[in-house]
Design a protein around this motif. Sequence first.
Motif, mmCIF file in Angstrom:
data_model
loop_
_atom_site.group_PDB
_atom_site.id
_atom_site.type_symbol
_atom_site.label_atom_id
_atom_site.label_comp_id
_atom_site.label_asym_id
_atom_site.label_seq_id
_atom_site.Cartn_x
_atom_site.Cartn_y
_atom_site.Cartn_z
ATOM 1 N N GLU A 1 -8.188 15.216 13.634
ATOM 2 C CA GLU A 1 -9.322 15.811 14.342
ATOM 3 C C GLU A 1 -9.407 17.257 13.891
ATOM 4 O O GLU A 1 -8.390 17.930 13.737
ATOM 5 C CB GLU A 1 -9.053 15.754 15.855
ATOM 6 C CG GLU A 1 -10.064 16.525 16.675
ATOM 7 C CD GLU A 1 -9.890 16.358 18.190
ATOM 8 O OE1 GLU A 1 -8.929 15.711 18.628
ATOM 9 O OE2 GLU A 1 -10.740 16.889 18.924
ATOM 10 N N THR A 2 -10.604 17.758 13.695
ATOM 11 C CA THR A 2 -10.748 19.135 13.255
ATOM 12 C C THR A 2 -12.045 19.709 13.796
ATOM 13 O O THR A 2 -12.980 18.970 14.073
ATOM 14 C CB THR A 2 -10.664 19.225 11.720
ATOM 15 O OG1 THR A 2 -10.601 20.592 11.340
ATOM 16 C CG2 THR A 2 -11.837 18.555 11.044
ATOM 17 N N ARG A 3 -12.097 21.024 13.964
ATOM 18 C CA ARG A 3 -13.298 21.637 14.512
ATOM 19 C C ARG A 3 -14.389 21.703 13.460
ATOM 20 O O ARG A 3 -14.173 22.165 12.346
ATOM 21 C CB ARG A 3 -12.986 23.042 15.004
ATOM 22 C CG ARG A 3 -12.265 23.017 16.329
ATOM 23 C CD ARG A 3 -12.051 24.433 16.775
ATOM 24 N NE ARG A 3 -11.626 24.458 18.167
ATOM 25 C CZ ARG A 3 -11.189 25.550 18.771
ATOM 26 N NH1 ARG A 3 -11.134 26.684 18.112
ATOM 27 N NH2 ARG A 3 -10.814 25.517 20.024
ATOM 28 N N GLU A 4 -15.581 21.327 13.875
ATOM 29 C CA GLU A 4 -16.679 21.241 12.918
ATOM 30 C C GLU A 4 -17.131 22.611 12.436
ATOM 31 O O GLU A 4 -17.534 22.760 11.291
ATOM 32 C CB GLU A 4 -17.840 20.441 13.523
ATOM 33 C CG GLU A 4 -17.445 18.986 13.745
ATOM 34 C CD GLU A 4 -18.557 18.138 14.320
ATOM 35 O OE1 GLU A 4 -19.725 18.380 14.007
ATOM 36 O OE2 GLU A 4 -18.240 17.202 15.091
ATOM 37 N N TYR B 1 -4.392 17.033 15.361
ATOM 38 C CA TYR B 1 -5.208 18.241 15.354
ATOM 39 C C TYR B 1 -4.377 19.355 14.755
ATOM 40 O O TYR B 1 -3.214 19.515 15.094
ATOM 41 C CB TYR B 1 -5.617 18.621 16.775
ATOM 42 C CG TYR B 1 -6.386 19.919 16.820
ATOM 43 C CD1 TYR B 1 -7.740 19.945 16.514
ATOM 44 C CD2 TYR B 1 -5.746 21.113 17.144
ATOM 45 C CE1 TYR B 1 -8.448 21.135 16.537
ATOM 46 C CE2 TYR B 1 -6.449 22.306 17.167
ATOM 47 C CZ TYR B 1 -7.795 22.312 16.863
ATOM 48 O OH TYR B 1 -8.490 23.497 16.880
#
Lengths: 305, 305
Positions: B242-245, B220
């Motif tokens: 992982e990344t914030r949408e 992340y």
Amino acid sequence: MKNTTKATLYGRREFLASVTGLAGISMATTLPTIALAENLLQTFTVKRVIELILQEVPNAPFPTTVDQLRSGTMDQEVTGIVTTMFPTIEVIERTAKAGANFIIAHETPFYNNQDETDWLQEDDAYRYKIELLNKHRIAIWRFHDYWHAHKPDGIIMGNLLKLGWEKYYDANSPRLLTLPEPTSLKSIVSRTKERLGIPNVRVVGNLDQPCRTIYLAFGYMDSRRQIAAIQQFKPDLILSGETREWETVERVRDGQQIGQKTSLLVLSHSVSEEAGMEYAAKWLQPKVPGIRITHIASANPFTFL
Amino acid sequence: MKNTTKATLYGRREFLASVTGLAGISMATTLPTIALAENLLQTFTVKRVIELILQEVPNAPFPTTVDQLRSGTMDQEVTGIVTTMFPTIEVIERTAKAGANFIIAHETPFYNNQDETDWLQEDDAYRYKIELLNKHRIAIWRFHDYWHAHKPDGIIMGNLLKLGWEKYYDANSPRLLTLPEPTSLKSIVSRTKERLGIPNVRVVGNLDQPCRTIYLAFGYMDSRRQIAAIQQFKPDLILSGETREWETVERVRDGQQIGQKTSLLVLSHSVSEEAGMEYAAKWLQPKVPGIRITHIASANPFTFL
């Protein structure tokens, strides 16, 4: 902008008076005609539309909220409204093409929930977006906190209506849905994909697991609240939009390892709340007669491979 | 715990002396034999292993870091080491079964990056996990900040070695990889899935797009840094865990709408850093002779449907 808007409104009323005057009908019949015609020709500023929405939200306005005007002006006259999840550049272009100038968006136009823009001043996509909004004089207002605070939560109800589960909604426990009988996780996956129009989803759990209690966590939701809900409600399923992998996902996985039944279905953020913004369009339409409200889906950005 | 450890150590040395004594060989030959045997029988406390690791990290120890001992004690003698991404309940059970008692984990055992536990006191999975760790006297130490701060970043290098891209690593711009020639996004997807053992991934972009510059964002990573990197490096691809949408994903999508070439490949968090923790096992082994180090993959929790 304010003066132009007022001038337009005044001009329309003058025109209306002159038309009814020319027709030469008596005041008795003219009055209701004027009322009807005025209703059809009624104009709304952005501010008025927002006021009409806030009237429906308990305890509004809130002292602190991300639901602020992010482009355009409060007093611009609305030519048409678009509801959407993410006001992407594509959604803005389609709004302009449709002749609308007010986007009611659940999520941020500026890639951060607080809609801060100082850090984006040199960013090409941000600059393009701002120029596009200015060129077409499009207002964007966030309808996030207020829509969730509406009774019932507009995002939850929009989803439940599409899923055909609205009759199982419990106002006393709005996030916990109890189906009349257990349904396999596999079958819930099919139903959400089909009814919400989602091409692909991710699951942590056993597809054959029977699910009756479903904890609703559309969009993004704080992990600690979700993890507390696992302990409190022991739901068969958490129906999530977006969630952090090192938080809820790992807690669900550990739970399954010790025999807990809570599974996790991750829909993706945008598509998990889109039905709620489509519902917002239908909900708002009767409050603004004569204004065309369209829902434009910002849709799923991902290809699953 | 401290006394037991010392007693065990002393006991082993006594045994060694008595064995060499019984053999009846001269001091001239006995001395190197003792040195060799002592090396093989050398014991390590958790503290000593951590010290050996920190010796390799510039500016260590850090005044603030999540890399703390999360279970067990600093002076317990290590019977075997396991490296992993997420110290799940399954990984802990497999560690105990393997006779190891020290887990070096990149990510949180307690579903939050700060490893706070006050909010988890009533949580069933947390309680089970703690009891399991206590029962088997297993120490967990986070190796997150220090492994990223190692030169080169251990997670990046572990991935590059598996991907066969280590020769393109640039110490002056460690997150920006430049391939010798453009490769289609489709082919990069296949390579990462095959070489990192990832069953499914998500993509935002055109699969036929040629990629030569790749911004490495395993695990992340703060979205503002990624969005700044899009502007600064204009990479063909962001290779993300992982990344914030609502942040990076939407910025990439808007960029593509205005003709920018940056695509996004999301591997999932756990599998995107697993190669880095497998590499940690190989890297650490020569520093702790006689201690068996095993990598146990915490693997991908998701089923894609």
